[in-house]
Design a protein around this motif. Structure first.
Motif, PDB file in Angstrom:
ATOM      1  N   ARG A  68       0.829  -1.216   0.000  1.00 48.11           N
ATOM      2  CA  ARG A  68       0.000   0.000   0.000  1.00 48.11           C
ATOM      3  C   ARG A  68       0.862   1.266   0.000  1.00 48.11           C
ATOM      4  NH1 ARG A  68      -3.542  -3.233   3.669  1.00 48.11           N
ATOM      5  NH2 ARG A  68      -2.671  -2.172   5.513  1.00 48.11           N
ATOM      6  N   GLU A  69       1.987   1.226   0.706  1.00 46.16           N
ATOM      7  CA  GLU A  69       2.911   2.371   0.713  1.00 46.16           C
ATOM      8  C   GLU A  69       3.443   2.666  -0.688  1.00 46.16           C
ATOM      9  OE1 GLU A  69       5.936   1.345   3.465  1.00 46.16           O
ATOM     10  OE2 GLU A  69       4.653   1.563   5.241  1.00 46.16           O
ATOM     11  N   GLN A  70       3.543   1.616  -1.502  1.00 44.33           N
ATOM     12  CA  GLN A  70       4.053   1.757  -2.869  1.00 44.33           C
ATOM     13  C   GLN A  70       2.938   2.015  -3.875  1.00 44.33           C
ATOM     14  OE1 GLN A  70       6.177  -1.983  -3.254  1.00 44.33           O
ATOM     15  NE2 GLN A  70       8.048  -1.138  -2.373  1.00 44.33           N
ATOM     16  N   GLY A  71       1.731   2.251  -3.375  1.00 41.46           N
ATOM     17  CA  GLY A  71       0.615   2.556  -4.261  1.00 41.46           C
ATOM     18  C   GLY A  71      -0.060   1.335  -4.842  1.00 41.46           C
ATOM     19  N   GLU A  72       0.285   0.160  -4.342  1.00 38.99           N
ATOM     20  CA  GLU A  72      -0.320  -1.090  -4.811  1.00 38.99           C
ATOM     21  C   GLU A  72      -1.441  -1.503  -3.860  1.00 38.99           C
ATOM     22  OE1 GLU A  72       0.635  -2.580  -7.554  1.00 38.99           O
ATOM     23  OE2 GLU A  72       2.509  -1.540  -7.981  1.00 38.99           O
ATOM     24  N   GLN A  73      -2.304  -2.383  -4.331  1.00 39.44           N
ATOM     25  CA  GLN A  73      -3.334  -2.939  -3.472  1.00 39.44           C
ATOM     26  C   GLN A  73      -2.741  -4.067  -2.629  1.00 39.44           C
ATOM     27  OE1 GLN A  73      -7.360  -3.609  -5.073  1.00 39.44           O
ATOM     28  NE2 GLN A  73      -6.571  -2.862  -7.030  1.00 39.44           N
ATOM     29  N   GLY A  74      -3.234  -4.186  -1.422  1.00 42.92           N
ATOM     30  CA  GLY A  74      -2.771  -5.263  -0.564  1.00 42.92           C
ATOM     31  C   GLY A  74      -3.625  -5.343   0.686  1.00 42.92           C
ATOM     32  N   ARG A  75      -4.043  -6.562   1.031  1.00 41.11           N
ATOM     33  CA  ARG A  75      -4.876  -6.754   2.211  1.00 41.11           C
ATOM     34  C   ARG A  75      -4.569  -8.125   2.808  1.00 41.11           C
ATOM     35  NH1 ARG A  75      -8.947  -4.156   4.451  1.00 41.11           N
ATOM     36  NH2 ARG A  75     -10.568  -5.230   5.641  1.00 41.11           N
ATOM     37  N   PHE A  76      -4.489  -8.184   4.124  1.00 35.18           N
ATOM     38  CA  PHE A  76      -4.244  -9.455   4.799  1.00 35.18           C
ATOM     39  C   PHE A  76      -5.465  -9.863   5.611  1.00 35.18           C
ATOM     40  CE2 PHE A  76      -2.421 -11.582   8.737  1.00 35.18           C
ATOM     41  CZ  PHE A  76      -2.452 -12.852   8.167  1.00 35.18           C
ATOM     42  N   ILE A  77      -5.933 -11.067   5.356  1.00 37.64           N
ATOM     43  CA  ILE A  77      -7.067 -11.618   6.087  1.00 37.64           C
ATOM     44  C   ILE A  77      -6.573 -12.760   6.970  1.00 37.64           C
ATOM     45  CG2 ILE A  77      -9.310 -12.756   5.931  1.00 37.64           C
ATOM     46  CD1 ILE A  77      -9.665 -11.475   3.187  1.00 37.64           C
ATOM     47  N   ALA A  78      -6.679 -12.566   8.272  1.00 41.68           N
ATOM     48  CA  ALA A  78      -6.331 -13.618   9.234  1.00 41.68           C
ATOM     49  C   ALA A  78      -7.598 -14.390   9.578  1.00 41.68           C
ATOM     50  CB  ALA A  78      -5.726 -13.002  10.491  1.00 41.68           C
ATOM     51  N   MET A  79      -7.468 -15.703   9.701  1.00 38.26           N
ATOM     52  CA  MET A  79      -8.634 -16.524   9.987  1.00 38.26           C
ATOM     53  C   MET A  79      -8.459 -17.296  11.285  1.00 38.26           C
ATOM     54  SD  MET A  79      -9.722 -17.990   6.225  1.00 38.26           S
ATOM     55  CE  MET A  79     -11.317 -18.552   6.849  1.00 38.26           C
ATOM     56  N   ARG A  80      -9.478 -17.228  12.129  1.00 38.93           N
ATOM     57  CA  ARG A  80      -9.584 -18.115  13.282  1.00 38.93           C
ATOM     58  C   ARG A  80     -10.333 -19.347  12.797  1.00 38.93           C
ATOM     59  NH1 ARG A  80      -9.569 -16.036  18.482  1.00 38.93           N
ATOM     60  NH2 ARG A  80      -9.898 -18.217  19.072  1.00 38.93           N
ATOM     61  N   LEU A  81      -9.773 -20.533  13.012  1.00 35.87           N
ATOM     62  CA  LEU A  81     -10.375 -21.752  12.476  1.00 35.87           C
ATOM     63  C   LEU A  81     -10.453 -22.841  13.549  1.00 35.87           C
ATOM     64  CD1 LEU A  81      -8.364 -21.633   9.147  1.00 35.87           C
ATOM     65  CD2 LEU A  81     -10.859 -21.412   9.309  1.00 35.87           C
ATOM     66  N   PRO A  82     -11.150 -22.564  14.651  1.00 35.21           N
ATOM     67  CA  PRO A  82     -11.212 -23.541  15.734  1.00 35.21           C
ATOM     68  C   PRO A  82     -12.095 -24.739  15.390  1.00 35.21           C
ATOM     69  CG  PRO A  82     -12.681 -21.729  16.192  1.00 35.21           C
ATOM     70  CD  PRO A  82     -11.918 -21.346  14.949  1.00 35.21           C
ATOM     71  N   TYR A  83     -11.843 -25.828  16.077  1.00 33.72           N
ATOM     72  CA  TYR A  83     -12.738 -26.985  16.037  1.00 33.72           C
ATOM     73  C   TYR A  83     -13.466 -26.981  17.371  1.00 33.72           C
ATOM     74  CZ  TYR A  83     -14.333 -31.856  16.133  1.00 33.72           C
ATOM     75  OH  TYR A  83     -15.100 -33.000  16.225  1.00 33.72           O
ATOM     76  N   GLY A  84     -14.701 -26.475  17.373  1.00 29.99           N
ATOM     77  CA  GLY A  84     -15.421 -26.323  18.633  1.00 29.99           C
ATOM     78  C   GLY A  84     -14.772 -25.250  19.481  1.00 29.99           C
ATOM     79  N   GLU A  85     -14.537 -25.557  20.756  1.00 29.13           N
ATOM     80  CA  GLU A  85     -13.878 -24.633  21.675  1.00 29.13           C
ATOM     81  C   GLU A  85     -12.372 -24.876  21.632  1.00 29.13           C
ATOM     82  OE1 GLU A  85     -15.212 -22.180  23.464  1.00 29.13           O
ATOM     83  OE2 GLU A  85     -17.183 -22.614  22.586  1.00 29.13           O
ATOM     84  N   GLN A  86     -11.616 -23.864  21.263  1.00 35.94           N
ATOM     85  CA  GLN A  86     -10.162 -23.978  21.197  1.00 35.94           C
ATOM     86  C   GLN A  86      -9.576 -23.787  22.596  1.00 35.94           C
ATOM     87  OE1 GLN A  86      -8.326 -21.365  18.351  1.00 35.94           O
ATOM     88  NE2 GLN A  86      -6.250 -21.781  19.082  1.00 35.94           N
ATOM     89  N   GLN A  87      -8.831 -24.796  23.073  1.00 31.43           N
ATOM     90  CA  GLN A  87      -8.313 -24.740  24.439  1.00 31.43           C
ATOM     91  C   GLN A  87      -7.315 -23.610  24.648  1.00 31.43           C
ATOM     92  OE1 GLN A  87      -7.134 -28.327  26.377  1.00 31.43           O
ATOM     93  NE2 GLN A  87      -8.780 -29.552  25.500  1.00 31.43           N
TER      94      GLN A  87
END
Length: 287
Positions: free
Chosen positions: A83-102
């Motif tokens: 983005r600083e260089q004028g380009e597009q960029g996005r980061f998507i973080a995902m939480r992917l638990p199985y039920g309740e994550q300990q």
């Protein structure tokens, strides 16, 4: 006789070290790294891959371990540079638990440190359980509850990757993998699960080197030094990687960095490396 025995022992040692070096080269491992240089190099690598592929988003599942914490922060730094260089960029973080994550608190700490552009929370329990139930309804049987649990663990890993690729497909993205040299050496990943990705920025790093990058980034000590666990087995929650592997990460890292390891560790690592070779290869095709 003593001289012959000593000579034979020296030859065996040289032979083991030669095998170590060859495997290290194959996995792109190095004995020493400059942490700041590696962070910049791997961040820029992610930028370059985005530019060359035409994709504008990076996607990664955050577990709360050091690998995904480091890879996630690298991804965020990469899109910010874009983005600083004028380009597009996005980061998507995902939480992917199985039920309740300990260890959900660790995942929260990781996300607070990474500061991703966007967080998606997708629980994979229903999808994983439904698939296993459908298999059993279709006639699939298991030797015992432990085999069933092991298969379910791999289903979980693959469901997580299905979810990440669904997001990447919808957002013009690339899926990041967290595989590093220690896991690659031991084949400690699920084929087409966490082993499936578009880009692997931690390639070639030993576990202690990943921790070093985490420290350089300023990640919380609790995450940097956390005992690794894949946490795929419901019957053995939070089972430590080192228990499953039968060898410590210290020994695995020493092997990768071409340092001396015990004969027991060498044999365990080499046997596992050979047994898991199929995981590191592309699908087998006719000659």
């Amino acid at each position: 006789m003593c001289l012959e025995s000593e000579t034979k022992s020296e030859e065996e040692t040289r032979s083991r070290r030669a095998v170590q070096r060859a495997i290290g080269v194959q996995l792109q491992a190095r004995s020493d790294i400059d942490a700041q240089h590696e962070l910049e190099r791997r961040r820029d690598f992610l930028c370059r891959v985005m530019q060359e592929s035409g994709q504008t988003t990076l996607v990664l599942g955050i577990s709360g371990g050091v690998d995904s914490t480091v890879a996630g922060r690298l991804a965020q730094l990469a899109v910010e540079k874009q983005r600083e260089q004028g380009e597009q960029g996005r980061f998507i973080a995902m939480r992917l638990p199985y039920g309740e994550q300990q260890d959900a608190d660790d995942a929260d700490k990781a996300l607070a440190f990474i500061q991703p552009d966007e967080v998606l929370d997708v629980n994979i329990k229903s999808a994983s359980d439904t698939l296993l139930e459908s298999l059993e309804n279709g006639g699939m049987t298991f030797d015992d509850v432990h085999q069933r649990d092991f298969v379910l663990g791999n289903v979980k890993a693959r469901q997580r990757m299905v979810a990440q690729y669904a997001v990447a497909g919808a957002r013009g993205g690339l899926v990041i993998g967290t595989d590093q040299a220690a896991e690659a050496l031991m084949g400690f990943f699920t084929k087409y699960g966490d082993g499936a990705c578009d880009v692997a920025p931690l390639t070639g790093l030993s576990k202690r080197q990943v921790r070093l990058l985490g420290q350089e980034l300023g990640a919380p000590d609790a995450l940097v030094n956390k005992a690794p666990t894949a946490d795929l087995e419901s019957l053995a929650p939070q089972k430590l990687d080192e228990v499953a592997l039968g060898v410590s990460y210290e020994e695995i890292d020493d092997f990768l960095e071409n340092r001396e390891v015990s004969e027991r560790a060498f044999d365990t690592i080499l046997t596992t490396y050979r047994r898991t070779e199929h995981k590191r290869r592309l699908p087998i095709a006719p000659d």
